[in-house]
Enzyme design. Structure first.
Site, PDB file in Angstrom:
ATOM      1  N   GLN A  72       0.018 -11.805 -86.517  1.00  0.00           N
ATOM      2  CA  GLN A  72      -0.289 -11.122 -85.275  1.00  0.00           C
ATOM      3  C   GLN A  72      -0.231 -11.915 -84.108  1.00  0.00           C
ATOM      4  OE1 GLN A  72      -4.438  -9.366 -85.403  1.00  0.00           O
ATOM      5  NE2 GLN A  72      -4.033  -8.330 -83.394  1.00  0.00           N
ATOM      6  N   LYS A 108       0.256  -5.984 -88.755  1.00  0.00           N
ATOM      7  CA  LYS A 108      -0.513  -4.537 -88.967  1.00  0.00           C
ATOM      8  C   LYS A 108       0.244  -3.745 -89.771  1.00  0.00           C
ATOM      9  CE  LYS A 108      -3.635  -5.356 -85.561  1.00  0.00           C
ATOM     10  NZ  LYS A 108      -5.038  -5.164 -85.629  1.00  0.00           N
ATOM     11  N   ASP A 130      -8.174  -1.073 -90.817  1.00  0.00           N
ATOM     12  CA  ASP A 130      -6.556  -1.464 -90.268  1.00  0.00           C
ATOM     13  C   ASP A 130      -6.596  -2.916 -90.584  1.00  0.00           C
ATOM     14  OD1 ASP A 130      -4.353  -1.805 -88.715  1.00  0.00           O
ATOM     15  OD2 ASP A 130      -5.524  -2.165 -86.798  1.00  0.00           O
ATOM     16  N   HIS A 186     -15.373  -5.327 -79.144  1.00  0.00           N
ATOM     17  CA  HIS A 186     -14.537  -5.974 -79.861  1.00  0.00           C
ATOM     18  C   HIS A 186     -13.489  -6.547 -79.034  1.00  0.00           C
ATOM     19  CE1 HIS A 186     -11.365  -6.559 -82.956  1.00  0.00           C
ATOM     20  NE2 HIS A 186     -10.378  -5.928 -82.180  1.00  0.00           N
ATOM     21  N   GLU A 218     -14.082 -11.795 -85.764  1.00  0.00           N
ATOM     22  CA  GLU A 218     -15.142 -11.936 -85.116  1.00  0.00           C
ATOM     23  C   GLU A 218     -16.359 -12.479 -85.878  1.00  0.00           C
ATOM     24  OE1 GLU A 218     -15.495  -8.128 -82.314  1.00  0.00           O
ATOM     25  OE2 GLU A 218     -14.334  -7.753 -84.052  1.00  0.00           O
ATOM     26  N   GLU A 224     -12.881   0.890 -88.506  1.00  0.00           N
ATOM     27  CA  GLU A 224     -12.339   1.933 -87.642  1.00  0.00           C
ATOM     28  C   GLU A 224     -12.765   3.133 -88.092  1.00  0.00           C
ATOM     29  OE1 GLU A 224      -8.608   1.546 -85.637  1.00  0.00           O
ATOM     30  OE2 GLU A 224      -8.484  -0.760 -86.114  1.00  0.00           O
ATOM     31  N   GLU A 268     -10.247  -4.515 -90.080  1.00  0.00           N
ATOM     32  CA  GLU A 268     -10.787  -4.122 -88.998  1.00  0.00           C
ATOM     33  C   GLU A 268     -11.303  -2.722 -89.528  1.00  0.00           C
ATOM     34  OE1 GLU A 268      -7.695  -3.729 -86.199  1.00  0.00           O
ATOM     35  OE2 GLU A 268      -8.274  -5.839 -85.479  1.00  0.00           O
ATOM     36  N   THR A 280      -2.445   0.361 -94.090  1.00  0.00           N
ATOM     37  CA  THR A 280      -3.783   0.897 -93.170  1.00  0.00           C
ATOM     38  C   THR A 280      -4.295   1.886 -94.285  1.00  0.00           C
ATOM     39  OG1 THR A 280      -2.447   1.027 -91.231  1.00  0.00           O
ATOM     40  CG2 THR A 280      -4.433   2.073 -91.199  1.00  0.00           C
ATOM     41  N   ARG A 334      -3.846 -12.228 -89.011  1.00  0.00           N
ATOM     42  CA  ARG A 334      -4.057 -12.655 -87.815  1.00  0.00           C
ATOM     43  C   ARG A 334      -3.031 -13.725 -87.381  1.00  0.00           C
ATOM     44  NH1 ARG A 334      -6.973  -8.632 -85.692  1.00  0.00           N
ATOM     45  NH2 ARG A 334      -8.901  -8.327 -86.952  1.00  0.00           N
ATOM     46  N   ASP A 363      -3.410   3.501 -82.913  1.00  0.00           N
ATOM     47  CA  ASP A 363      -4.407   2.923 -83.241  1.00  0.00           C
ATOM     48  C   ASP A 363      -5.022   2.451 -81.936  1.00  0.00           C
ATOM     49  OD1 ASP A 363      -6.329   1.542 -84.315  1.00  0.00           O
ATOM     50  OD2 ASP A 363      -5.305  -0.301 -84.692  1.00  0.00           O
TER      51      ASP A 363
HETATM   52 CA    CA Z   1      -6.927  -1.885 -85.091  1.00  0.00          CA
END
Ligand code: CA
Length: 411
Positions: free
Chosen positions: A234, A247, A227, A124, A353, A195, A193, A251, A231, A117
């Site tokens: 993380q 994570k 993904d 971002h 975000e 992606e 996320e 996925t 948080r 990843d």
């Molecule tokens: Ca990611």
């Protein structure tokens, strides 16, 4: 470039027209055998049942065997499918092998070898930098010199629709009572996320870096990736070695892999870079920026439209970087772009975000508010790209609904 109109009646604005022809793995018509299919309109064409190039590899239950054979056969299959679906002489032979997509089960299209990843959106990376390292420069000093990435957990890449079981883990909430002692429990800051993923077909030899210009010889196509990210886990674990349990629980990947060949009309120049790149990362003239428009829906409501064309690092640069040390590629390797975020508020590819790290909750159409994902929430990522004939190509979707704490864990 524009293919002739086929004998098929395709729904208007299908996104799965003759310009697209993505590959996936399906079962559930006459039997439960998994085989490769091509999405066209509202149907899937069972190419494993037809006289096509690469046929021996198409009934193996994943795309890997076919992806390993390389571009000449990838392109030959595509040409043959186009011929089968356009020339009326083939209609009687082909029609019995077209199945309504609504009636089949779609599976994880590849056996994922390694999963990498990246972190290739400058917007971002800057947004996360401001949130996670307030007061420090938004980008770390290495960011403009190399595509930052990490190896994720290949074994927990799952197909769209797989339930998102809320992960448990260690987290420490700053400012809470007993500030210094971490606690263990379900994540309270579960995020998405948005992606784009790239699927490797042709392997490389150990010790032999793959040049950026050889991207299309190794990479078959493109998919969508969510993904999922806890948080709170993380934030507590990431320093000093990077993402891990925040994570690795899941996925999600879209079931259809769109061939690079279908995206010729979406190729654009990447954004202007303001830093001189080392030779192995130069991609002048390659033009592998991709004008994909993503959409993030939360419980059916569009909350963001991230533009992939704004990504700083292109997939050929990512491929060159991940093999620059001599690491070999394997068939089935999946590398994802990193969260796709654009410069505008409506273009952010994650809730951390979109909600300013929880400080500014989103208000949804039903009046409810969200900072991070709640049990029962469903996220659907989708994307389209321009086709050479002026229509849009669909990348399909990747869907996931958050499932709360299971009874055995709660007990
Ligand atoms: Ca990611």
């Amino acid at each position: 470039m524009t293919p002739p109109a086929g004998w098929l009646d395709l729904p208007p604005d299908t996104g799965f027209g003759l310009e697209n022809l993505p590959l996936g793995v399906f079962s559930g018509t006459a039997d439960d055998r998994r085989r490769v299919g091509v999405a066209v309109g509202d149907h899937v064409l069972d190419v494993s049942a037809l006289d096509v190039p690469g046929r021996a590899e198409l009934g193996t239950g994943s795309l890997n065997a076919f992806l390993a054979v390389g571009r000449p056969t990838w392109d030959a299959l595509r040409d043959r499918v186009l011929d089968l679906l356009t020339d009326p002489v083939h209609r009687a032979v082909v029609e019995p092998h077209l199945h309504p997509r609504a009636g089949v089960t779609l599976h994880l299209p590849i056996e994922v070898a390694d999963y990498v990843d990246f972190y290739s959106s400058q917007h971002h990376a800057e947004n996360l930098g401001r949130i996670l390292r307030p007061g420090a420069p938004a980008l770390t000093p290495n960011w403009r010199h190399q595509p930052i990435g990490y190896h994720g957990r290949a074994g927990t890449v799952a197909v769209s629709g797989t339930p998102v079981v809320r992960p448990h883990g260690q987290r420490r909430v700053a400012g809470a009572a007993g500030d210094d002692a971490p606690t263990f429990g379900p994540s309270e800051r579960l995020d998405l996320e948005a992606e784009v993923g790239f699927v490797v077909g042709v392997p490389s030899e150990p010790g032999r870096p793959v040049a950026a210009s050889d991207f299309a010889e190794h990479v078959f196509g493109v998919c969508l990736v969510n993904d999922w990210s806890a948080r709170d886990l993380q934030a507590w674990e990431t320093v000093p070695l990077g993402p891990f349990t925040g994570k690795s629980f899941l996925t999600s990947m879209s079931p259809w892999v769109v061939p690079l060949t279908a995206l010729e009309g979406a190729r654009v120049d990447p954004p202007e870079r303001d830093t001189e790149l080392l030779p192995y990362l130069r991609d002048d003239g390659l033009r592998w920026g991709l004008d994909l428009t993503l959409e993030v829906r939360l419980n059916g409501e569009p909350v963001s439209h991230p533009p992939f064309a704004a990504m700083y690092w292109t997939p050929p640069q990512q491929l060159a970087h991940l093999t620059a040390n001599g690491a070999a590629l394997r068939t089935g390797d999946l590398f994802a772009s990193g969260t796709v975020s654009g410069p505008e508020p409506g273009q952010l590819g994650s809730l951390i975000e979109l909600s300013a790290n929880g400080a500014e909750p989103l208000t949804l159409a039903d009046g409810s508010r969200r900072t991070f994902l709640e049990d029962g929430d469903e996220i659907v990522l989708s994307a389209t790209a321009p086709a050479p004939d002026g229509t849009r190509i669909a990348l399909g979707e990747v869907r996931g609904r958050v499932v709360g704490v299971t009874p055995e864990r709660a007990g």
